[in-house]
Structures are given as structure tokens and as C-alpha cells.
Design a protein around this motif. Structure first.
Motif, PDB file in Angstrom:
ATOM      1  N   UNK A 198     -32.453  13.069  74.983  1.00  0.00           N
ATOM      2  CA  UNK A 198     -32.456  14.088  73.930  1.00  0.00           C
ATOM      3  C   UNK A 198     -33.291  13.592  72.755  1.00  0.00           C
ATOM      4  N   UNK A 199     -34.245  14.423  72.329  1.00  0.00           N
ATOM      5  CA  UNK A 199     -35.132  14.041  71.234  1.00  0.00           C
ATOM      6  C   UNK A 199     -34.627  14.652  69.937  1.00  0.00           C
ATOM      7  N   UNK A 200     -34.415  13.797  68.934  1.00  0.00           N
ATOM      8  CA  UNK A 200     -33.945  14.254  67.631  1.00  0.00           C
ATOM      9  C   UNK A 200     -34.811  13.668  66.530  1.00  0.00           C
ATOM     10  N   UNK A 201     -35.102  14.458  65.481  1.00  0.00           N
ATOM     11  CA  UNK A 201     -35.739  13.881  64.297  1.00  0.00           C
ATOM     12  C   UNK A 201     -34.817  12.834  63.684  1.00  0.00           C
ATOM     13  N   UNK A 202     -35.397  11.818  63.072  1.00  0.00           N
ATOM     14  CA  UNK A 202     -34.596  10.729  62.523  1.00  0.00           C
ATOM     15  C   UNK A 202     -33.598  11.220  61.486  1.00  0.00           C
ATOM     16  N   UNK A 203     -33.989  12.177  60.651  1.00  0.00           N
ATOM     17  CA  UNK A 203     -33.062  12.687  59.632  1.00  0.00           C
ATOM     18  C   UNK A 203     -31.859  13.372  60.269  1.00  0.00           C
ATOM     19  N   UNK A 204     -32.089  14.110  61.356  1.00  0.00           N
ATOM     20  CA  UNK A 204     -30.980  14.760  62.041  1.00  0.00           C
ATOM     21  C   UNK A 204     -30.079  13.727  62.699  1.00  0.00           C
ATOM     22  N   UNK A 205     -30.686  12.680  63.255  1.00  0.00           N
ATOM     23  CA  UNK A 205     -29.915  11.598  63.881  1.00  0.00           C
ATOM     24  C   UNK A 205     -29.017  10.921  62.846  1.00  0.00           C
ATOM     25  N   UNK A 206     -29.567  10.659  61.667  1.00  0.00           N
ATOM     26  CA  UNK A 206     -28.773   9.999  60.628  1.00  0.00           C
ATOM     27  C   UNK A 206     -27.670  10.915  60.110  1.00  0.00           C
ATOM     28  N   UNK A 207     -27.942  12.217  60.080  1.00  0.00           N
ATOM     29  CA  UNK A 207     -26.910  13.171  59.677  1.00  0.00           C
ATOM     30  C   UNK A 207     -25.759  13.183  60.680  1.00  0.00           C
ATOM     31  N   UNK A 208     -26.088  13.143  61.969  1.00  0.00           N
ATOM     32  CA  UNK A 208     -25.053  13.075  62.999  1.00  0.00           C
ATOM     33  C   UNK A 208     -24.249  11.789  62.869  1.00  0.00           C
TER      34      UNK A 208
END
Length: 319
Positions: A6-16
Motif C-alpha cells: 500500500x502506497x501512502x504519502x508520508x504525511x498521511x502515514x504519520x497521521x495514521x
């Protein structure tokens, strides 16, 4: 960045990750009234990780109702859901879960195995044994054989590039190109500098030899010095003063500096904090360091499953 395909932008990953941190830190052990069987052995599908006998302290956990306490968080953004093995089949898509570590990582493996078997109402595979330095079990995804996955544990008391000190088992002989690796520094103390060097070297090694592998780093829970006097107590409401035995009082600090290293240099690593909840469980121990199975460590499966489930929901498959 990519995690389990699963590909996620880094900002979205950090939000998760921030949402997951809320689960880990903002909660309490609340009593939940439910039926408990009279015999602890009915909770186990497989042999106990330690020899069971009538005077085993783990037999006490029914008396003090420790199985009736659930970790209840107060997080408004993401809600945890009940563990469902077939959802894990969909998430992993045939990838395997690989535990590398000491006897605590072994218990983590065994708790996941028990939860898989209990939730799917299956019996323990005959060829599984609680002994040795290398354990594994394949989980059948109900007819979708291409989604079957294996959970595996290999002994390593320290992060030594994946090589076990006891046996010359190198996990790269088993680790698939896209598998999920659960790492932990182990409950065996090392000074800060040595710990960070080992962790950094291990991550560089994994990144170089298995760039497609997804990594979860589980932090470390200290032991309980006078555990025999606390077996029947209810969970604590506040973090206790941790005993200095075996440098256990330094684990919280070392958890933090390990996380700082990973966030700075390896932001793709999923961090799982079990310290914050488990430090409140001085009950339900087999000895000063090891918890009873079944017992509070079922929460570790809950945390891992719900983190993977939410990553699956919020990210499209990478091309």
C-alpha cells in the motif's frame, strides 16, 4: 512510501501513526463482565509456552478475573474492531508474519497463533511444538490457498542482523521479499550506544537485502520485580515506579531513543507501543518478565491487527 503493498504519502502515514499512538497511550484497563470457563486449559488450543502444572501462577488468572479486563481507549478518530482472521488473509495477500526476537517475541508469536485458532475455531496443528528456537504455523484462509500465510518466530536475544546466537538460523533464509517483519530489541539490556548501533545496523541490513519487506517495531515492556505478590491484583491506573533489576527502569528511555532513530532515518517503519498499556499489568505474570498466555498480551494482536486494517482501508494498492 509503501507498506504491505500500500502506497501512502508520508504525511498521511504519520497521521495514521499518530492515531495509532492514541490507542496505545490514551486508555485504561476496564473491567468487562463476561463468562469465563472454569478450566484455563479450555482457553488454549496449543500446548502452553511453559510447562503447565496445577501450581503454575498462570492458573491464578481466572481467580483474579484478569481475563475480564479490556484496554479501552478514548480516541475519537479511529475505532478498534474485533480481530477477524479472514480479514488478515485479505490484508496480507499471502505475505507471512515473521517474529524475530527473544522469549517475549516468542510469546507474541504464540498469542497470535492462539488468537488465530480461537477466532476461527480451529484446533492446534499436530506438528506444532512449544519448544525449540524456530517455530512456525501456516494459517489456512478457507479455500483461498493463494492467501494462506505463515507466522514464524526465530530466536535472537539481540538485534544481530537477524542471526540467532543459539542456532545458526539466518532469517533471510525464510523471509519472503514482501513479508511483514516484527522487530524488537529484546529484554536483554544493552547500553544506549550499543542499542542504537544494533538497531541502525539491523535496519540498514533489512533495507539493503529485503527492500520490499514491511517492518513493525514493537517497543519493550519492563519486568516486575516482586511479581509473586501482585499476581491477583487488578490492573494499575497509573504507571508504577519500575524496578532497577536488570536495568528495567531504563527501558522507557531506550524505547524513546529507539523510536527517535526510526522516525528520523526509517520513517517507513510502523511503531507499536505496548509499553504504555502493559506497564500497568503487574498481574498475570508467569515470572518477573513473562506474562501468562492467555492473558493481557492478546492486546498486542489487537493493536497489530487494527493498525494493518486501517492502513489497508486508507491506501490504494501500489502499482
Amino acid at each position: 512510501m509503501t507498506f504491505l503493498g500500500k502506497k501512502l504519502p508520508l504525511l498521511q502515514w504519520r497521521s495514521l501513526q499518530s492515531d495509532f499512538d492514541c490507542w496505545y497511550k490514551n486508555g485504561s484497563w476496564d473491567y468487562v463482565e463476561r463468562h469465563i470457563f472454569d478450566n484455563i486449559l479450555l482457553y488454549r488450543k496449543c500446548p502452553a509456552p511453559y510447562n503447565y502444572h496445577p501450581h503454575n501462577p498462570c492458573a491464578w488468572i481466572l481467580d483474579n478475573k484478569s481475563l475480564k479486563y479490556d484496554w479501552v481507549d478514548i480516541c475519537p478518530t479511529l475505532k478498534r474492531t474485533k480481530f477477524e482472521p479472514l480479514n488478515l488473509c485479505k490484508i496480507l495477500q499471502g505475505r507471512n508474519i515473521y517474529f524475530l526476537g527473544d522469549s517475549i517475541a516468542r510469546l507474541n508469536y504464540m498469542v497470535l497463533k492462539e488468537e488465530l485458532l480461537l477466532a476461527s475455531n480451529r484446533s492446534c496443528p499436530k506438528d506444532n511444538s512449544p519448544g525449540g528456537f524456530h517455530l512456525h504455523m501456516e494459517f489456512d484462509c478457507s479455500g483461498a490457498s493463494d492467501r494462506n500465510f505463515t507466522i514464524r518466530w526465530v530466536s535472537s536475544n539481540h538485534l544481530k542482523l537477524g542471526k540467532s546466537e543459539q542456532h545458526s538460523i539466518i532469517w533471510e533464509d525464510h523471509l519472503g521479499a514482501q513479508d511483514l517483519l516484527i522487530l524488537n530489541r529484546g529484554a536483554h539490556y544493552a547500553p544506549d550506544e550499543d542499542l542504537l548501533q544494533e538497531l541502525d545496523a539491523t535496519m540498514r541490513y533489512v533495507q539493503h537485502t529485503h527492500p520490499g519487506v514491511s517492518v513493525v517495531y514493537r517497543n519493550t515492556v519492563p519486568g516486575v520485580a516482586d511479581w509473586k505478590g501482585k499476581t491477583t491484583l487488578a490492573p494499575l491506573k497509573q504507571k508504577p515506579e519500575v524496578a532497577r533489576s536488570w536495568h528495567w527502569n531504563e527501558f522507557e528511555h531506550q524505547n524513546e531513543i529507539s523510536r527517535q532513530l526510526l522516525e528520523t532515518h526509517y520513517p517507513q517503519v510502523l511503531h507499536m507501543d505496548v509499553f504504555s498499556s502493559m506497564v500497568l499489568r503487574e498481574d498475570a505474570h508467569y515470572d518477573g518478565l513473562h506474562m501468562c498466555v492467555p492473558g493481557p498480551m492478546s492486546l498486542w494482536v489487537d493493536f497489530l491487527y487494527n493498525a494493518l486494517l486501517n492502513i489497508e482501508k486508507q491506501a490504494p494498492a501500489s502499482a
